[in-house]
Write an enzyme that holds these catalytic residues in place. Sequence first.
Site, PDB file in Angstrom:
ATOM      1  N   HIS A 104       0.840  -1.202   0.000  1.00 37.04           N
ATOM      2  CA  HIS A 104       0.000   0.000   0.000  1.00 37.04           C
ATOM      3  C   HIS A 104       0.876   1.253   0.000  1.00 37.04           C
ATOM      4  CE1 HIS A 104      -2.463  -2.956   2.568  1.00 37.04           C
ATOM      5  NE2 HIS A 104      -3.020  -2.962   1.372  1.00 37.04           N
ATOM      6  N   CYS A 150     -14.726 -14.893  -6.435  1.00 40.72           N
ATOM      7  CA  CYS A 150     -13.634 -14.998  -5.454  1.00 40.72           C
ATOM      8  C   CYS A 150     -13.809 -13.855  -4.465  1.00 40.72           C
ATOM      9  CB  CYS A 150     -12.272 -14.915  -6.141  1.00 40.72           C
ATOM     10  SG  CYS A 150     -10.906 -14.796  -4.953  1.00 40.72           S
ATOM     11  N   CYS A 157      -8.474 -19.389  -8.051  1.00 38.49           N
ATOM     12  CA  CYS A 157      -8.129 -18.008  -8.394  1.00 38.49           C
ATOM     13  C   CYS A 157      -6.603 -17.870  -8.326  1.00 38.49           C
ATOM     14  CB  CYS A 157      -8.800 -17.055  -7.406  1.00 38.49           C
ATOM     15  SG  CYS A 157      -7.912 -15.517  -7.186  1.00 38.49           S
ATOM     16  N   LYS A 185       6.055 -13.946  -2.528  1.00 33.65           N
ATOM     17  CA  LYS A 185       4.852 -13.138  -2.420  1.00 33.65           C
ATOM     18  C   LYS A 185       4.666 -12.769  -0.941  1.00 33.65           C
ATOM     19  CE  LYS A 185      -0.023 -13.168  -3.403  1.00 33.65           C
ATOM     20  NZ  LYS A 185      -1.176 -13.693  -4.040  1.00 33.65           N
ATOM     21  N   LYS A 189       0.963 -13.137   5.219  1.00 35.01           N
ATOM     22  CA  LYS A 189       0.995 -13.283   6.681  1.00 35.01           C
ATOM     23  C   LYS A 189       1.477 -14.676   7.042  1.00 35.01           C
ATOM     24  CE  LYS A 189      -2.879 -10.283   7.548  1.00 35.01           C
ATOM     25  NZ  LYS A 189      -4.302 -10.348   7.697  1.00 35.01           N
TER      26      LYS A 189
END
Length: 481
Positions: free
Chosen positions: A23, A128, A145, A289, A292
């Site tokens: 972000h 999804c 997905c 990637k 968490k």
Amino acid sequence: MSTKPFFITTPIYYVNDVPHIGHAYTTVAADVYARWIRSQGREVVLLTGTDEHGAKIAEAARAKGATPQEYVDSIAPEFKRVWESLGVGFDRFIRTTDADHVATVTDFIQRMHDRGFVYRGIYEGLYCVPCEKFWNQADLIDGKCPDHDKVPIPYKEENYFFALSRFCDELSQRISSDELLVRPEERKREILGKLSAGLEDISISRTNVSWGIALPFDPSHTIYVWIDALINYYTFGKSIGAWPADLHLIGKDILWFHSVIWPAMLRAAGEELPGQVFANGFFTVAGRKMSKTIGNVITPRELIERFGVDATRYLLLSAFPFGEDGDFDMERLTQKYNAELANGMGNFVARVTKLGEQIEGIIHVTDDRTHHALRPFHDDFQAAMARLDFYQATLALRGAVSFGDQYVNETKPWNLAGEEQRVALQNALGIVALIAHLARPFMPGTAEKIFSSLGIKGEMHEWGKVALAVKKGEALFSRIE
Ligand code: MSP
């Protein structure tokens, strides 16, 4: 000549996650670009915010045992604080639960409906939830997905549809002619390729998701979260007379929504299109990637604690070319910090301002040779910024630092005297001023510190006749061991 401010937007982020560097990357880029446009003498407004409706947020709230409203109220301020602590000068932090946004969405959809672009039909597809979107069977990988590695849910219900297909030719034409700029070029080609296969109408309402804005002409449906979210740009832009947006900055994952669905919605409502949609690449952390589960999520707070605000901003945008995919890795960031900021720029500025202390009160003009030698760094920087090439811009900044180091090493002002020494020091200080000027959009606090150690207050557009009162300041960046 329009007097409307230059209007830049970031995506509005889902509040089911805490802010991470994914972000921060897009948001800092938007702020750096906004500061640069402002330095060109143009008024700028910057919009960011949070995307708070839809099934995904409702699920996250349920998991925390909170109502959706309580849940979004607890997370949204965290995004706002993080942007503030990164020095992001947004003009509004919009939340899709804000009353003015809800009213604007309601009116916008009603207009699309009244103009004949919304109709009722049956939708059947694979949904999804983490993406908040439908997938075609053909685009799934092993039935899952590809972005979330999850099997989408089969879904069938009566929905309202947006007649997206009617805008296919118009959008192809506007995008291929650059009337609507889609950048980087490679992304533009990708979108044009998809458009050449034609467009299908899309479902824009839900009956099974209550956490959303009701459809004005059928309140038993809520508006699909993406349709609601995209309108945020218009809510703010229109309210301050800044519509159309000049630049939507986004990640490449959401380019389709921004370069196809959003422009078509605007045309359906009879509104003007944005000037440019620029999609940054996606990055991994230490080669994987960010997730968490893997535990490799980097938060902006960690970066600020380690490197400080300005260095964090610089490190984010100088790691790899904007628009391309890349990788972040703490060790590499630390090496870069030490090499380019502590030893590079910081050390050069400290060295020259120390030497310059002895020539307080001079009127500075860089000599012609130095001026010409500096020109390419300045020009490359400006040209790179104009095309949002932040990486190349930081290379020009580094180039100016290396040039400065070389200049000082070769002229050795400490061995000179009288006029010769004065000229050498003036030139070196001139290089410092240029560095501060170029660094400013990326590192505004650092640029201020440099200007203040030169004795220059406020804006300095051009390095010309300036009264200096040089005083070496505190170290700009301390080495991290
Ligand atoms: N809420 C929607 C956007 C609506 S805009 C009208 C959304 N939100 S999100 O929270 O998932 O944020 C997506 C954006 O975060 C991406 O488009 C990108 O700008 C940024 N990134 C998130 N992870 C990222 C990376 N790993 N790499 C680069 N950018 C990333 O989608």
